[in-house]
Design a protein around this motif. Structure first.
Motif: not given
Lengths: 414, 414
Positions: B7-9, B56, B76, B78, B115
């Motif tokens: 999981k990346y932000y 986001a 932004r 996720h 994340m």
């Protein structure tokens, strides 16, 4: 007593002298209160010393969150700090923990970047350092007077050993000097490490027997220690001359252990670098970074390239190349690996700005996707560098050389 | 086929689906142009897959420099991406190069943070993982039903082995469970590693013979591989139970090699963490980070602490503690090391927010600089936790316990 000096670029809402003293204290005898046992004699011997503070500009907005105080702007500055070599001796991980360690967490700073380090003379005796570097790589590949031309096996992952070996054969016949695994490839389900070494080295050895030229192949060694040492021996026995390590992923102790074996050229891949460097006020700059890896013994290190496909600026790339070419002790210089979106067109600007051919100039797609195939791609790179060094412009080279001209048509429009 | 999910932000000036596809492409078969050999079958098997995109907020200003395009704000989001385990097998450095690697350098992103990761079941069989963790540490120290109380030798660097051993004797008699070297201390000019182990273990062994309680001392093992393995044996022969490693400085392969020995509890010090984590849109978050070190086999890992002296927020500390206490396979849970500016006063908020005593609660200055000396400092920490768990407020505990009351007077005003 010898000292190690580190240069930092910092940002702080505190008075600079106070912030610098906190930095030095945290990385030597400090905790948040004075403790018994912290005698003057002990401080004198082991405390870090603030050597200089040079104020720079003031920012309105902090570069990083987490400040504990604010008194009218965030002052930026260059700070030099030194430690006695007595603090850590010749222990690279403890050196790194001292130079970086908790510093990035200090709430007194809203930005901190390690810019460069100065190493004392005795470090030359205690570390083997870079053993091959530029000179050793050139000798192994038999290349003088021009950059080494290299490529990366693409697709990054998924090719069988047989397909890879067939590609290496084409590339070798086209005059390539250097080929590397992608950093994502080590031992995939359809490509065991040993089988890949066998098939690829068979091609390279036959080509060397026939022509006298041994193409350098950087097999991706990255793994746990025992596996890396087994693979190292495997490469060596198969007649290989080089191994690649993802230095950030393997880490300092593992990389040093492999480099210390001293029989293969070590190609240092710096993937993960963006995490350590991309923010202008966090992490580490290349001049400091490359010294740590030279101490560990790396021979070649990635520097991106002019007009690369990543975020890094040309100025930063040029500074990195210069850092590699700046002697460290009497060790061979570090070979800068120019890579990322290169196709030959950048040879002209690279030459203009660095005036060096001491480069491993790598193109992946720029060779593999050449209109005349990989062989045309290799030829085009040789032509580009020949043209650049002979003072041709890109346009003149395009008109002069057939394969390079094809490259310009295919890749020049991006 | 099993897959690993990350999981990346992220933040990007591009359309999210395009940016996500570039991320997945770069970390599997990608280069900047399509290349021959990149067949559909191969893509199907080895390509990274974008699993989900959750938008986001939109930022006006990029979090990081280096963007190549701008189309009305920096979105932004996720993003979840997965890879077949076939891509890297059970190779931790290649896994890390795949999960992180070049991603931070992509100009299509102006921010990227890893994340969390999800590991497939087969990883349990291929890695030893955490072998002692909370349960093993508790058993070794003989501590049940309360946090382990620990301290760091301060001054960080410069004390002789004899002075250190004398301090350890005082601390042991005061009821300390755990003592550690500072991460800056390994083998200074006036304190060789072996001599330190000898003098300190002599004190600890005598105390254990007399009382049945063996204080755990984390000797800083961090160094090159051969030295770490020699030191490991030295600690073991001297009757020691623990070794400390600066995990970021030593690196993944070195840490795993040490952990795999399986006879000492490994105290993971994460100095350098701020560089990897402090920026909200660069680096890695603790839930992902601690899984990588659990795979390598670390037993204890630093998490800062409530109201720490560093920049990290209490929320982030609480999330880190929770991550350590979340089971990974059937391995023992990771022991969270609460450290940084702790003195006992934070026990109340730590208990309120985490409701756990599965902690190694460390105070350096908070013990060493206690008005009644280190023994008073240890007593005060025991009192603080007893009070907190029994539902006392800080003020009630201050009134109830003499030594903790002294701590409040000395440290409570900061």
């Amino acid at each position: 007593m010898e000292r190690i000096t580190a240069k930092y670029y910092v940002e702080t809402p505190f008075a600079l002298d106070k912030a610098a003293a906190i930095l030095a204290g945290e990385q030597s005898s400090g905790t948040f209160v004075a403790v018994p046992g912290e005698t003057e004699e002990l401080k004198q011997r082991f405390a870090a010393r603030v050597e200089s503070i040079t104020p720079a500009d003031v920012a309105d907005v902090p570069a990083m969150p987490g400040a504990t105080a604010k008194q009218g702007g965030y002052q930026r500055a260059h700070i030099e700090v030194s430690w006695s070599v007595e603090n850590f001796g010749y222990n690279l991980p403890v050196l790194v923990s001292t130079l970086q360690g908790n510093l990035y967490e200090l709430s007194q700073f809203t930005g901190l970047k390690l810019m460069d380090i100065t190493l004392p003379a005795s470090y030359q005796e205690h570390f083997k350092g870079t053993q091959f570097g530029i000179a050793g790589t050139r000798k192994s590949c038999g290349v003088v007077g021009r950059p080494l031309i290299g490529t990366i096996i693409k697709p990054s992952i998924g090719m069988t050993p047989e397909d890879t070996a067939a590609l290496v054969k084409t590339l070798a016949e086209a005059g390539i000097d250097f080929v590397k695994d992608d950093e994502l490839q080590s031992a995939a389900a359809n490509s065991s490490f040993e089988h890949r070494v066998d098939t690829i080295m068979d091609v390279i050895n036959r080509h060397a027997d026939k022509t006298g030229k041994k193409v350098m192949y950087a097999f991706n060694l990255s793994d746990e220690i025992d596996s890396m040492l087994r693979r190292y021996e495997y490469i060596l026995k198969a007649g290989g001359t080089c191994a690649m390590i993802s230095v950030n992923s393997v880490g300092l102790s593992g990389v040093k252990k492999v480099c210390d074996q001293g029989q293969l050229v070590i190609h240092g891949h710096r993937n993960g670098w963006g995490m350590l460097n991309r923010h202008p006020l966090l992490g580490i700059e290349f001049p400091a970074y490359q010294k740590i890896w030279r101490l560990a013994g790396v021979d070649q290190l990635h520097v991106n390239g002019i007009q690369n496909k990543f975020w890094e600026s040309d100025d930063s790339v040029v500074r990195s190349i210069e850092a590699c070419l700046t002697p460290l002790f009497s060790w061979p210089d570090l070979l800068p690996v120019v890579s990322s979106g290169q196709w030959g067109g950048q040879a002209f600007e690279t030459w203009r700005r660095t005036q060096t051919t001491d480069l491993l100039y790598m193109a992946g797609g720029g060779i593999m996707a050449h209109p005349s195939g990989p062989a045309g791609g290799v030829t085009a790179l040789h032509q580009a560098w020949e043209g650049a060094v002979n003072g041709l412009s890109l346009e003149e080279a395009e008109a002069t050389y057939k394969e390079f001209g094809q490259s310009v048509k295919k890749f020049g429009g991006k």
